[in-house]
Scaffold this active site. Structure first.
Site, PDB file in Angstrom:
ATOM      1  CE  LYS A   1     -13.639  -2.205   0.614  1.00 35.92           C
ATOM      2  NZ  LYS A   1     -12.799  -2.271   1.819  1.00 35.92           N
TER       3      LYS A   1
ATOM      4  CE  LYS B   1      -4.422  -1.658   1.331  1.00 39.37           C
ATOM      5  NZ  LYS B   1      -5.672  -1.477   2.020  1.00 39.37           N
TER       6      LYS B   1
ATOM      7  CE  LYS C   1      -6.462  -7.288  -1.550  1.00 37.48           C
ATOM      8  NZ  LYS C   1      -7.262  -7.102  -0.385  1.00 37.48           N
TER       9      LYS C   1
HETATM   10  N1  AQP Z   1     -10.229 -10.112  -3.399  1.00 38.08           N
HETATM   11  C1  AQP Z   1     -10.650 -10.600  -2.235  1.00 38.08           C
HETATM   12  N2  AQP Z   1     -11.008 -11.896  -2.113  1.00 38.08           N
HETATM   13  C2  AQP Z   1     -11.445 -12.398  -0.930  1.00 38.08           C
HETATM   14  N3  AQP Z   1     -11.556 -11.654   0.192  1.00 38.08           N
HETATM   15  C3  AQP Z   1     -11.220 -10.354   0.123  1.00 38.08           C
HETATM   16  N4  AQP Z   1     -11.229  -9.362   1.026  1.00 38.08           N
HETATM   17  C4  AQP Z   1     -10.793  -8.205   0.448  1.00 38.08           C
HETATM   18  N5  AQP Z   1     -10.492  -8.431  -0.834  1.00 38.08           N
HETATM   19  C5  AQP Z   1     -10.747  -9.744  -1.079  1.00 38.08           C
HETATM   20  C6  AQP Z   1     -11.657  -9.526   2.410  1.00 38.08           C
HETATM   21  O1  AQP Z   1     -12.687  -8.588   2.670  1.00 38.08           O
HETATM   22  C7  AQP Z   1     -12.629  -8.218   4.030  1.00 38.08           C
HETATM   23  C8  AQP Z   1     -12.729  -6.731   4.133  1.00 38.08           C
HETATM   24  O2  AQP Z   1     -11.643  -6.132   3.484  1.00 38.08           O
HETATM   25  P1  AQP Z   1     -11.286  -4.638   3.795  1.00 38.08           P
HETATM   26  O3  AQP Z   1     -12.190  -3.749   3.092  1.00 38.08           O
HETATM   27  O4  AQP Z   1     -11.222  -4.409   5.217  1.00 38.08           O
HETATM   28  O5  AQP Z   1      -9.817  -4.475   3.326  1.00 38.08           O
HETATM   29  P2  AQP Z   1      -9.017  -4.889   2.099  1.00 38.08           P
HETATM   30  O6  AQP Z   1      -8.610  -6.300   2.211  1.00 38.08           O
HETATM   31  O7  AQP Z   1      -7.926  -3.897   2.050  1.00 38.08           O
HETATM   32  O8  AQP Z   1     -10.005  -4.708   0.865  1.00 38.08           O
HETATM   33  P3  AQP Z   1      -9.567  -4.257  -0.551  1.00 38.08           P
HETATM   34  O9  AQP Z   1     -10.713  -4.397  -1.442  1.00 38.08           O
HETATM   35  O10 AQP Z   1      -8.342  -4.952  -0.987  1.00 38.08           O
HETATM   36  O11 AQP Z   1      -9.295  -2.721  -0.345  1.00 38.08           O
HETATM   37  P4  AQP Z   1      -8.021  -1.938  -0.773  1.00 38.08           P
HETATM   38  O12 AQP Z   1      -8.073  -1.868  -2.235  1.00 38.08           O
HETATM   39  O13 AQP Z   1      -8.223  -0.617  -0.107  1.00 38.08           O
HETATM   40  O14 AQP Z   1      -6.845  -2.689  -0.257  1.00 38.08           O
HETATM   41  C9  AQP Z   1     -11.328  -8.772   4.607  1.00 38.08           C
HETATM   42  O15 AQP Z   1     -11.637  -9.931   5.377  1.00 38.08           O
HETATM   43  C10 AQP Z   1     -10.554  -9.153   3.398  1.00 38.08           C
HETATM   44  O16 AQP Z   1      -9.708 -10.258   3.648  1.00 38.08           O
END
Ligand code: AQP
Length: 346
Positions: free
Chosen positions: A212, A113, A209
């Site tokens: 968001k 990040k 992966k």
């Molecule tokens: N691609 C994914 N596949 C399965 N599980 C996922 N999670 C996130 N992406 C995937 C799971 O969703 C939960 C909440 O995630 P979060 O919003 O707290 O944080 P994150 O993992 O940072 O989500 P993003 O979409 O990847 O956001 P950005 O782009 O900001 O980094 C968690 O349980 C996560 O494992």
């Protein structure tokens, strides 16, 4: 018998997607049957990278609506936003003094990040995993359902809990605060990395992966996408020229094909083998429309229910306030014990 306590959170950072839904939210719903569940909209985590304040408010309500629309029972269980319960931040400070810099330096999510411009990343982003440890330990949660990407943070949480238990072992025993079967003050939480799809990949690159923050909206299916957008995104999803294989082994080295088959299997509630039994040998021109139809069928009711709930922000705010009150009732006495253990005058 007391049900095991579950804690997990989702960041209100916009663009809630199919990965969040299958990797986390669907699992949250399943666990309600035989666990005491605490589900948190982690707004304090969200601001570790810049968030427009109005967007943060909107996203906090949106994640809450997604929880409720997916079937989380906020009366039976607890749904709240993190910043309403001050024990998260207070415990994070104590745990900051337990965690080691060397441990945080190993966290791959921070490296990803922060990117090349590490000097310019917020201190909060670096400290994110300690706040996450506080989220979980503040409730003595025993199980934490997360996607594959959070595995390392869960391991760190266990290390922090273990070090706290060791550092203060004498004091914990003296105050009679050791959990009976646990031997320490903090139980070591178990990650639950299970469920239909623990790692949903980007539609544009099967090795990354679904996320968001991916700049391309075509990389993900958002829970707020309408049927036409979903169909278009799946039509444009990256694939290879080969037809689908007959066996799971045939998906090796084909990350985009494996991802689409995985999404189909997760949504249909069948195995990868079942999907390939039906579609093996067929081209993507045939598979993609079937997948789009299934995604629309499964997400449309959630999407419609989210819209209905979001039309009443007052109701959402009330759910969060009530949840925060009940969360505080659990976290406050645990944090009082932490203060006693550490030696803070009260
Ligand atoms: N691609 C994914 N596949 C399965 N599980 C996922 N999670 C996130 N992406 C995937 C799971 O969703 C939960 C909440 O995630 P979060 O919003 O707290 O944080 P994150 O993992 O940072 O989500 P993003 O979409 O990847 O956001 P950005 O782009 O900001 O980094 C968690 O349980 C996560 O494992």
């Amino acid at each position: 018998m007391k049900k095991p306590r579950v804690f997990s959170g989702v960041q209100p950072t916009g663009n809630l997607h199919l990965g969040n839904y299958l990797g986390a939210i669907v699992r949250f719903v399943d666990l309600q049957k035989d666990h005491e569940c605490i589900y948190c909209v982690v707004d304090m985590h969200a601001i570790t990278v810049w968030q427009d304040p109005k967007e943060l408010l909107r996203s906090t309500r949106e994640v809450t609506a997604a929880f409720l629309a997916a079937g989380i029972d906020a009366k039976e269980h607890i749904v709240f936003n993190q910043s309403q319960v001050s024990q998260h931040a207070e415990l994070a400070w104590v745990l900051n003094c337990v965690a080691r810099i060397g441990w945080l330096n190993r966290m791959t999510q921070f490296k990803e990040k922060a990117g090349k411009n590490r000097e310019n990343a917020s201190v909060g982003l670096y400290d994110y995993p300690v706040l996450m440890a506080a989220d979980i330990l503040a409730y003595h949660a025993e199980k934490v359902p997360v996607g594959e990407d959070q595995k390392q943070h869960l391991e760190l949480t266990r290390d922090i809990a273990q070090k706290f238990n060791n550092d203060y072992a004498e004091r914990i025993a003296e105050l009679g605060l050791a959990g009976e079967e646990k031997g320490g003050f903090f139980p070591l939480p178990e990650p639950l990395i299970q469920g239909p799809a623990t790692r949903v990949m980007s539609l544009r690159d099967g090795t990354k992966k679904m996320s968001k923050s991916d700049p391309s909206d075509y990389s993900r299916i958002n829970l707020s996408d309408d049927p036409d957008t979903i169909a278009k995104k799946i039509r444009k999803a990256k694939t290879d020229p080969e037809p689908l294989p007959e066996t799971v082994e045939g998906l090796e080295g084909r990350p985009e094909a494996a991802n689409l088959v995985g999404i189909y299997a997760a949504l249909a509630g069948v195995s990868h083998e079942d999907v390939l039994r039906q579609f093996g040998g067929k081209g993507f021109a045939e598979f993609k429309p079937a997948l789009a139809e299934l995604v629309v069928e499964k997400l449309s009711p959630v999407n419609a229910e989210m819209k209905r709930i979001l039309a009443d922000p007052g109701y959402i705010d009330e759910v969060l306030r009530d949840g925060a009150e009940r969360a505080r009732a659990i976290a406050a006495p645990i944090f009082e014990d932490v203060k006693r253990i550490v030696g803070f005058l009260m």
